[in-house]
Design a protein around this motif. Structure first.
Motif, PDB file in Angstrom:
ATOM      1  N   GLN A 134      -6.092  11.089  11.411  1.00 36.44           N
ATOM      2  CA  GLN A 134      -5.486  11.178  10.094  1.00 36.44           C
ATOM      3  C   GLN A 134      -3.964  10.987  10.149  1.00 36.44           C
TER       4      GLN A 134
ATOM      5  N   GLY B  66      -2.567   8.882  12.133  1.00 37.12           N
ATOM      6  CA  GLY B  66      -2.485   7.413  12.148  1.00 37.12           C
ATOM      7  C   GLY B  66      -2.663   6.822  10.762  1.00 37.12           C
ATOM      8  N   VAL B  67      -3.553   7.394   9.962  1.00 42.37           N
ATOM      9  CA  VAL B  67      -3.749   6.925   8.594  1.00 42.37           C
ATOM     10  C   VAL B  67      -2.487   7.151   7.772  1.00 42.37           C
TER      11      VAL B  67
ATOM     12  N   ARG C  32       0.593   7.347   8.870  1.00 43.72           N
ATOM     13  CA  ARG C  32       1.614   6.383   9.307  1.00 43.72           C
ATOM     14  C   ARG C  32       1.341   4.985   8.756  1.00 43.72           C
ATOM     15  N   GLU C  33       0.063   4.607   8.727  1.00 43.69           N
ATOM     16  CA  GLU C  33      -0.291   3.249   8.279  1.00 43.69           C
ATOM     17  C   GLU C  33      -0.076   3.063   6.781  1.00 43.69           C
ATOM     18  N   TYR C  34      -0.408   4.086   5.976  1.00 42.53           N
ATOM     19  CA  TYR C  34      -0.372   3.927   4.525  1.00 42.53           C
ATOM     20  C   TYR C  34       0.837   4.591   3.870  1.00 42.53           C
TER      21      TYR C  34
ATOM     22  N   THR D   1       2.780   2.787   1.002  1.00 43.37           N
ATOM     23  CA  THR D   1       1.989   1.718   0.383  1.00 43.37           C
ATOM     24  C   THR D   1       0.835   2.257  -0.464  1.00 43.37           C
ATOM     25  N   ASP D   2       0.185   3.324  -0.011  1.00 44.40           N
ATOM     26  CA  ASP D   2      -0.962   3.863  -0.746  1.00 44.40           C
ATOM     27  C   ASP D   2      -0.892   5.388  -0.717  1.00 44.40           C
TER      28      ASP D   2
ATOM     29  N   VAL E 245      -2.693   8.586   1.708  1.00 42.26           N
ATOM     30  CA  VAL E 245      -1.840   9.556   2.398  1.00 42.26           C
ATOM     31  C   VAL E 245      -2.201  10.971   1.959  1.00 42.26           C
TER      32      VAL E 245
END
Length: 162
Positions: A115, A117-118, A120-122, A125-126, A130
């Motif tokens: 989570q 990683g999620v 950091r990725e979003y 942007t979303d 997050v």
């Protein structure tokens, strides 16, 4: 601990024991019907059916008796070691319980890592992704801490695992 009957067996028989007995009765009835029909007809095919049903009856008997013996030995072994619930209630937690807890905690930490990683990725942007990831981290952390604590308050107790 189970109560024992007059024959030394546990008082309550399980479903598998009853099914084995019912299956044995069915196989015996099939064999007896085959013998009666073979005796009435007195032909070779009838006696072949008797031999085949006798073979199946013997195989079934062997399997049922083997499984009952194995189940009895396993029950005796469990009883000799105090069973599953008895050891934990006496205050000496078995190693298997500690191992299971450690695996659950390890899984919780893996969920938190995924989570993160999620997030950091979003991030940026979303916001919905997050928020869900942060909520999952919060729930997982709460559950992991409750596995580690013995009471609701105070510091976490336990062994540090490297």
């Amino acid at each position: 601990m189970q109560s024992l009957g007059s024959d030394g067996r546990p008082a309550g028989r399980g479903v598998s024991m009853r099914m084995g007995s019912a299956g044995m009765a069915v196989m015996l009835v099939v064999f007896l019907v085959a013998v009666v029909f073979a005796a009435n007809q007195n032909d070779v095919i009838g006696w072949l059916v008797v031999i085949i049903s006798l073979g199946w009856l013997l195989i079934f008997t062997y399997v049922v008796l083997s499984l009952r013996g194995a189940a009895r030995k396993a029950a005796e072994r469990l009883q000799a070691h105090g069973g599953f619930g008895a050891a934990g209630s006496q205050g000496t937690a078995p190693v298997a319980v500690d191992r299971a807890r450690d695996l659950k905690l390890d899984h919780s930490f893996k969920i938190v890592q995924v989570q993160v990683g999620v997030v950091r990725e979003y991030l940026g942007t979303d916001e919905g992704m997050v928020e869900r990831a942060l909520e999952t981290i919060e729930i997982t952390s709460h559950n992991a801490r409750s596995m580690m604590k013995t009471s609701g308050e105070g510091p976490v107790e336990g062994t540090v695992v490297d």
